[in-house]
Design an enzyme around this catalytic site. Structure first.
Site, PDB file in Angstrom:
ATOM      1  N   ASP A   1       0.858  -1.138   0.098  1.00 47.11           N
ATOM      2  CA  ASP A   1      -0.046   0.030  -0.066  1.00 47.11           C
ATOM      3  C   ASP A   1       0.824   1.223  -0.129  1.00 47.11           C
ATOM      4  O   ASP A   1       2.148   1.013   0.019  1.00 47.11           O
ATOM      5  CB  ASP A   1      -0.912  -0.096   1.262  1.00 47.11           C
ATOM      6  CG  ASP A   1      -2.446   0.594   0.844  1.00 47.11           C
ATOM      7  OD1 ASP A   1      -2.515   1.728   0.471  1.00 47.11           O
ATOM      8  OD2 ASP A   1      -3.527  -0.175   0.835  1.00 47.11           O
TER       9      ASP A   1
ATOM     10  N   GLU B   1      -9.653   2.695  -5.473  1.00 48.56           N
ATOM     11  CA  GLU B   1      -9.342   3.952  -5.261  1.00 48.56           C
ATOM     12  C   GLU B   1      -8.358   4.469  -5.835  1.00 48.56           C
ATOM     13  O   GLU B   1      -7.478   5.240  -5.566  1.00 48.56           O
ATOM     14  CB  GLU B   1      -9.130   4.127  -3.661  1.00 48.56           C
ATOM     15  CG  GLU B   1     -10.357   3.609  -2.639  1.00 48.56           C
ATOM     16  CD  GLU B   1      -9.989   3.803  -1.277  1.00 48.56           C
ATOM     17  OE1 GLU B   1     -10.696   3.963  -0.379  1.00 48.56           O
ATOM     18  OE2 GLU B   1      -8.667   3.497  -0.681  1.00 48.56           O
TER      19      GLU B   1
ATOM     20  N   HIS C   1      -2.692   3.259  -4.856  1.00 44.70           N
ATOM     21  CA  HIS C   1      -2.210   2.670  -3.784  1.00 44.70           C
ATOM     22  C   HIS C   1      -0.714   2.203  -3.948  1.00 44.70           C
ATOM     23  O   HIS C   1      -0.220   1.235  -3.325  1.00 44.70           O
ATOM     24  CB  HIS C   1      -2.991   1.533  -2.894  1.00 44.70           C
ATOM     25  CG  HIS C   1      -4.259   1.789  -2.644  1.00 44.70           C
ATOM     26  ND1 HIS C   1      -4.219   2.628  -1.132  1.00 44.70           N
ATOM     27  CD2 HIS C   1      -5.638   1.577  -3.017  1.00 44.70           C
ATOM     28  CE1 HIS C   1      -5.553   2.701  -0.957  1.00 44.70           C
ATOM     29  NE2 HIS C   1      -6.224   2.458  -1.993  1.00 44.70           N
TER      30      HIS C   1
END
Length: 777
Positions: free
Chosen positions: A210, A344, A281
């Site tokens: 991440d 995302e 990410h």
């Protein structure tokens, strides 16, 4: 061949139980022991349990029979479990049933239940037989038998006769752990895998990459772990107090450690599914290898939470890098599925990148959403060529899903419904019900996290197969998974708090038939799970078993009315004389009216058994004038995102915790009684604003400051009401991290909603409220 119960004609082949070795070798019987009758408390509830006549006594002399290597592995693990919970050190293990009635573990192709992972368990006065067609099912049967025995605490247990036929409802029964935001040791991971097996979960989704950290050794690209595996925490936590130098937070798993974890999981019949998040990410990746980012810059590994903007670029060299990394991951993880994230991915960097835009024109791709779809499809083709299947969060539906992709639905169930209707397999994992970083009670003793609650009942009540799906579409629901995001879980203890006991509710949702689920019955079985957790050193959440108290006071009369509540609805018993409550203490039924001062000690009970230490609640004239941030409300219409945040210091040891809405920090004391009040003291802390908000940044608001460092604004009548005080704030907090602000008041009386706001920009640091105390004139 079906193996029978032990009969007197068969020969005992194994050594005696270690504790009784001398007695057994001389042929003398084991000493008698006081026995406890087990009341079955099985979690998850089996598909079918039929009581029968009679019972079976289990004690240290009970032989355990296992023939094949697989059967012996199951028997060995069973005896380990019983030793931990009941103090029986192993059992007499034999290759064949012997002269004494005992327990038989049998892998039997002719077993009457043929469902994957299924088993049968028969208990009679002559013995116990656990049978399955393979080792996985036999292991689940052994777990059920262990639970039957551990339902009672003692070395000699009488189990009621019964027949269980059992198999899981879903093939995917998962738990995800985020090791990127905070890192766990290999031993901690193994402890979690052991606990998963005790709940019959079979899939461990390991979030290893991440923005805040890369946690897996990739030998071709060592900087991923060396650079991407370290960050400098925000604020005081990132500074060595002795030297003033940066204090990095680092950690990654070597390939040998990964193999060790995967092998341990396999012994527990758990598949490990790794996650390599892309195309977003990836700030930790770009920090290590900036040539694979979209803008060409070199960011630090992030020390902030939230949605970041760094994306992979879409050049051929970048796909070569991704495929190289995947190749090493595939060597380490034999799982069918490889999770590639896909969530995302804010498209701003792609929009800003001339090379990405040129690549889109070259490929004839219309927009950035379609580019992400193309990106995911390309990775799916690569994984399919390696014999693996791509799994991603539900954003992989956007722009068109890859042909063979499986969807993990986290933004509610809508993505899962859409995927199933289009013929794609789905794992249901909605944040509303299965995100375990959401807190589970309203207790002020909850650790940091997201205060929007996901209590035990909500986890239990989730139905993975939406009623909108047809029967055929419903078959695409592979199962269910809970997720443990660790932004706010700095310690292993906090991670365990988040997982247990909610994992028990997850297990029953994942395993038990829908028509067998009953929350009230589940609560009757849950207390037996707690000593099992303690036996294995599991630091489960105590807050669901606390007793919470709320008070209504009449300051003028010197009286108080106290209401008590256990978050799970267990019976509450209490005392007011300073003694510890027990099973004979008064049962709480109606609010307690008393004259100040008052001390209540209260505990939740299951029958006559307390479920935890008593909670102590003291009320006097002084503390009724005080409210902590946990007791205050958030101001209306001032921001949606309430978090429970930990202070950034001290570097070691306990830190303060604050409830704060990060879009507009503001606190409200509703219906404060200002009669006789001449001042107040407000204690504030200070936190770094360590949040990436992406497209939510416009929602971050603050009240402009009138002075250089801002002011504490106190208003009566709510957050748009009369200004009572506006006190200038210092440049920084004191050495202990706090500042106490004295607020003089004049001509105040009656009841009013008091609003507290610190003015000034919340970046790079924000003031947060710790407590408010009213001071009498």
């Amino acid at each position: 061949m079906t193996r029978p119960f032990p009969t007197p004609m068969r020969t005992l082949l194994a050594p005696c139980l270690l504790a009784l070795l001398a007695a057994c070798s001389k042929g003398t019987p084991a000493p008698s022991q006081a026995e406890v009758v087990a009341k079955p408390a099985l979690i998850p509830a089996p598909a079918s349990l039929q009581p029968a006549e009679g019972s079976f006594r289990f004690d240290a002399a009970t032989p355990v029979f296992a023939d094949s290597e697989a059967e012996r592995r199951v028997a060995d693990r069973f005896t380990e479990l019983v030793a931990a919970t009941n103090g029986v050190e192993g059992g007499i293990r034999a290759d064949d049933p012997g002269t004494a009635n005992g327990i038989v573990f049998a892998i039997d192709p002719a077993v009457s239940i043929d469902a994957p992972e299924g088993y049968t368990l028969d208990v009679s006065s002559q013995g116990v037989r656990v049978a399955a067609s393979d080792e996985r099912g036999l292991s689940h049967g052994a777990t059920t038998l262990w639970q039957l025995i551990s339902s009672a605490q003692g070395a000699a247990v009488r189990i009621p006769a019964m027949r269980i036929e059992d198999a899981p409802r879903f093939g995917w029964r998962g738990l995800m752990l985020d090791s990127a935001r905070h890192f766990q040791s290999v031993d901690e991971i193994k402890q979690l895998l052991d606990a998963m097996a005790l709940h019959k979960l079979n899939t461990f989704h390991w979030h290893l990459t991440d923005d805040q950290g890369w946690r897996i050794e990739i030998r071709k690209y060592p900087r991923l772990a060396e650079i991407g595996g370290c960050r400098i925490p925000a604020g005081e936590a990132g500074v060595d107090p002795k030297t003033g130098e940066p204090r990095p937070y680092c950690g990654y798993y070597t390939q040998e450690q990964i193999r060790d974890v995967v092998a341990h999981a396999a012994r527990r019949h758990i598949t490990v599914v790794p996650e390599f998040d892309m195309p977003g990410h990836v700030q930790a990746v770009v920090a290590a290898y900036p040539q694979y980012g979209s803008l060409g810059d070199t960011p630090p590994v992030s020390n902030e939470w939230g949605v970041h903007q760094y994306l992979f670029n879409v050049e051929e060299d970048t796909f070569g890098f991704i495929e190289d990394v995947l190749d090493e991951i595939l060597e380490l993880f034999p799982s069918t599925y490889i999770h590639i994230g896909g969530d995302e991915a804010v498209k701003d960097q792609w929009k800003a990148s001339a090379s990405v835009q040129a690549r889109m024109r070259e490929l004839g791709i219309a927009d950035e959403t379609a580019l992400q779809s193309w990106f995911i499809k390309r990775i799916e083709v690569y994984l399919s060529g390696k014999g693996r299947r791509l799994l991603g969060w539900d954003e992989i539906l956007d722009g068109g899903i890859a042909p063979n992709a499986t969807v993990m639905s986290w933004r509610g169930t809508e993505g899962g419904i859409a995927a199933a209707r289009s013929g794609h397999d789905v794992v249901m994992s909605p944040g509303s019900h299965l995100y375990l970083d959401f807190l589970q009670t309203a207790s002020p003793n909850e650790p940091p996290g997201r205060p929007m609650q996901v209590p035990l009942e909500k986890v239990y009540g989730f139905e993975p197969v939406p009623e909108e799906l047809t029967t055929e579409q419903g078959r695409h629901i592979l199962g269910v998974q809970a997720n443990v995001w660790t932004e706010h879980m700095r310690t292993w203890s906090r991670m365990q708090h988040a997982i247990f006991p909610r994992i028990a509710a997850l297990a029953e949702t994942a395993w038990s038939p829908q028509d067998k689920k009953n929350y009230a019955d589940f609560l009757t079985r849950l207390p037996a799970q707690l000593p099992r957790y303690r036996a294995f050193g599991i630091d489960y959440a105590k807050t669901p078993f606390e007793v919470l108290a709320s008070a209504e006071d009449d300051r003028a009369a010197g009286t108080v009315r106290v209401s008590l509540e256990n978050p799970l609805g267990y019976a509450v018993r209490y005392t007011t004389d300073g003694s510890e409550p027990d099973a004979d203490s008064p049962l709480y039924e109606t609010p307690v009216d008393a004259t100040l001062p008052l001390e209540i000690r209260a505990a939740a009970f299951a029958g006559t058994t307390p479920l935890g230490p008593a909670s102590r609640h003291a009320f006097d004239a002084a503390n009724l004038l005080l409210r902590t941030d946990e007791q205050l409300a958030t101001c209306p219409d001032t921001g949606r995102l309430l978090l429970r945040l930990e202070d950034d210091g001290p570097v070691e040891g306990e830190r303060a915790i604050f409830n704060v809405t990060i879009f507009y920090p503001c606190w409200l004391w509703q219906d404060a009684n200002l009669d006789g009040i001449g001042a107040m003291q407000v204690r504030l802390g200070r936190l770094p604003y360590y949040f990436q908000l992406a497209h939510d940044e416009p929602a971050r608001r603050f009240m402009p400051a009138d002075t250089e460092h801002g002011e504490l604004l106190v208003q009566a009548g709510g957050c748009t009401g009369e200004t009572l005080a506006r006190i200038p704030l210092p440049v920084q907090a004191n050495a202990d991290g706090f500042v106490d602000i004295d607020v003089p008041l004049s001509d105040v009386s009656g009841h009013s909603d008091l609003c507290f706001t610190a003015t000034g920009d919340t970046r790079p640091e924000m003031w947060v409220l710790d407590r408010v105390e009213l001071v009498a004139r």
